[in-house]
Design an enzyme around this catalytic site. Structure first.
Site, PDB file in Angstrom:
ATOM      1  CB  THR A   1      -7.889   6.089   5.517  1.00 28.98           C
ATOM      2  OG1 THR A   1      -7.208   5.540   4.543  1.00 28.98           O
ATOM      3  CG2 THR A   1      -7.452   6.069   6.896  1.00 28.98           C
TER       4      THR A   1
ATOM      5  CE  LYS B   1       1.439  -7.837  -8.144  1.00 27.87           C
ATOM      6  NZ  LYS B   1       2.896  -8.455  -7.525  1.00 27.87           N
TER       7      LYS B   1
ATOM      8  CG  HIS C   1      -3.538  -2.462   5.249  1.00 31.20           C
ATOM      9  ND1 HIS C   1      -3.938  -1.236   4.737  1.00 31.20           N
ATOM     10  CD2 HIS C   1      -4.428  -3.285   4.971  1.00 31.20           C
ATOM     11  CE1 HIS C   1      -4.950  -1.515   4.060  1.00 31.20           C
ATOM     12  NE2 HIS C   1      -5.372  -2.695   4.110  1.00 31.20           N
TER      13      HIS C   1
END
Length: 386
Positions: free
Chosen positions: A87, A114, A140
């Site tokens: 997305t 990170k 996810h």
């Protein structure tokens, strides 16, 4: 001679005061029209965003449309990013850790996946996302997983018991279902998998019979679009609806509890409800509006503007009209969710712009009152020195 000199002095005095008034008036008008350079730039940018005859289809409540959260980055509040595959979430996630103006910017180092996003003066994170905390609730993780996992991950470690419950502000990004589906197919075709996803619901992961695999090997690399569409267990189908819904309402991944249409109807309504209640969501197809609404919602500003990238791998795939139609049928619940989300998103944008214009008008009125007061003061001063 003295009388002429006095008259000349008075005229010069009045002339200087008049020039001063003109200069002051000009300065005030510049402040009135554009209080800051950044504001002028913002207004100029927004001026190019005029919607092409958007006609709302859905009726939303005032609370659904007026989105503004009291996000306290120095307190205990946490932004939770629900990252749905393909997305544009990776791009948006990087914006969150690298592109926000903060008193204490996130610390990102080369070679590390990170970043450390700590609050000012504390070694506590304000952001729960892939690029800050990693996949702490699973790869996810969806709405069902995050809402059950995040509080336990964040709470006991960082929140003293004597403090009030912290606020979790959930956000996400949605995308046109056909484009997203094609992008996921291309991603899987290149060998990507999400086998590490946990899909935890009601305390457990689904069994193999509840969630069969579409392929037998290590991955599904090289699969054709036809093969991708033909798998009835493909989680790419209606992924956005499923990941935004409360799966507990339909017995998680046990599809025997109700008919397929009944099951998806419940999931769709749950996804809509959760989307409305989220602190913010954006749309991949509206990058600048997504940036604007996030900034308005959280009172945060990005450093660099978002860019609209239309040339994706999905857009490069030539798909016949009948195949696109089948993709829309396979993702009919996502299609309905996206139409609903787009309508809500654009209505929120309109409301936010109306609020901004109203605030600008109020600011201009205040400037007028100040200007009038200064002019009255100068007029009184002139009258006293005649």
């Amino acid at each position: 001679m003295d009388e002429k000199s006095n008259r000349s002095s008075v005229r010069h005095h009045r002339l200087l005061i008049a020039l001063f008034m003109v200069l002051l008036f000009g300065v005030i008008m510049v402040q009135y029209m554009c209080p800051s350079g950044a504001e002028c730039q913002t207004l100029h940018t927004l001026g190019s965003w005029a919607l092409v005859r958007f006609i709302p289809r859905f009726n939303f409540s005032k609370s659904d449309l007026y989105r503004g959260v009291d996000f306290n980055i120095k307190g205990d509040d946490v932004i939770v990013f629900l990252h749905i595959q393909k997305t544009g979430g990776t791009t948006f996630g990087r914006h969150l850790v690298r592109n926000i103006q903060l008193e204490r910017p996130c610390e990102c180092h080369a070679g590390q996946k990170k970043c450390s996003c700590y609050r000012p003066g504390k070694k506590e994170t304000w952001l729960f996302s892939r690029f800050s905390t990693g996949w702490s609730c699973g790869l996810h993780a969806d709405w069902t997983e995050l809402t059950n996992c995040v509080p336990s991950r964040m709470g006991p470690q960082e929140t003293p018991k004597n403090l009030p419950r912290r606020n979790y502000y959930y956000i996400t990004i949605l995308r046109d279902p056909v484009s997203r589906y094609l992008s996921e197919w291309r991603h899987v075709q290149r060998g990507a998998t999400w086998k590490a996803s946990l899909h935890v619901c009601d305390g457990r992961s689904p069994t193999l019979s509840e969630l069969p695999s579409c392929y037998s090997g290590d991955d599904w690399s090289g699969c054709t679009l036809q093969e991708f569409m033909d798998c009835p267990y493909n989680l790419a189908n209606n992924r956005q609806t499923r990941m935004l819904a409360d799966l507990s309402l339909v017995g998680c991944y046990n599809v025997s509890t109700m008919s397929e249409d009944e099951r998806w109807a419940v999931l769709l309504e749950s996804a809509k409800r959760n989307l409305r209640s989220m602190a913010f969501f954006g749309l991949t197809e509206y990058q600048r509006k997504t940036q604007y609404l996030f900034e308005r919602s959280f009172n945060l500003e990005f450093i660099a503007p978002f860019t609209q990238l239309n040339g994706t791998r999905a857009s490069s795939v030539e798909v016949p009209a009948e195949t696109q139609h089948r993709i829309r049928v396979l993702n009919k619940w996502d299609v309905e969710l996206y139409e609903y989300a787009r309508d809500l998103f654009l209505q929120r944008f309109q409301v936010a712009r109306q609020q901004e214009r109203r605030q600008a008008r109020e600011k201009r009125l205040q400037e007028r009152r100040r200007l009038r007061g200064r002019l009255n003061f100068l007029e009184d001063y002139l009258n006293q020195h005649e």
